[in-house]
Design a protein around this motif. Structure first.
Motif: not given
Length: 84
Positions: A18-20, A24-27, A33-39
């Motif tokens: 698996t990859r982040s 793999v996804l274009p900008p 999906f702007p509301r991701t928390r991150g690690p």
């Protein structure tokens, strides 16, 4: 067990490969999906399972998002623990 050719069960190799999404996804897709928390930088809280009365849960949920944080704040106050 039901097998679905379109959605097979993941293998150990699948999990290793698996990859982040940022790799793999274009900008323009990531922008949807702007509301991701991150690690999480550091484990600041401990996940637990607790049974509360429905009235207590309803009370805190009625205040909207952040209800778990408000329960934590109430418990910290009762425990006499300073807020972080």
């Amino acid at each position: 067990m039901i097998f679905d050719d379109d959605n097979p069960e993941w293998t150990e190799k699948d999990f290793r490969d698996t990859r982040s999404p940022h790799e793999v996804l274009p900008p323009h897709i990531l922008a949807a999906f702007p509301r991701t928390r991150g690690p999480q930088k550091a484990a600041l809280k401990v996940p637990v399972s607790i049974r509360l009365s429905p009235e207590v849960v309803d009370y805190f949920k009625a205040g909207g998002p952040g209800w778990q944080r408000r329960i934590d704040e109430a418990l910290r106050k009762v425990a006499g623990v300073d807020t972080p």
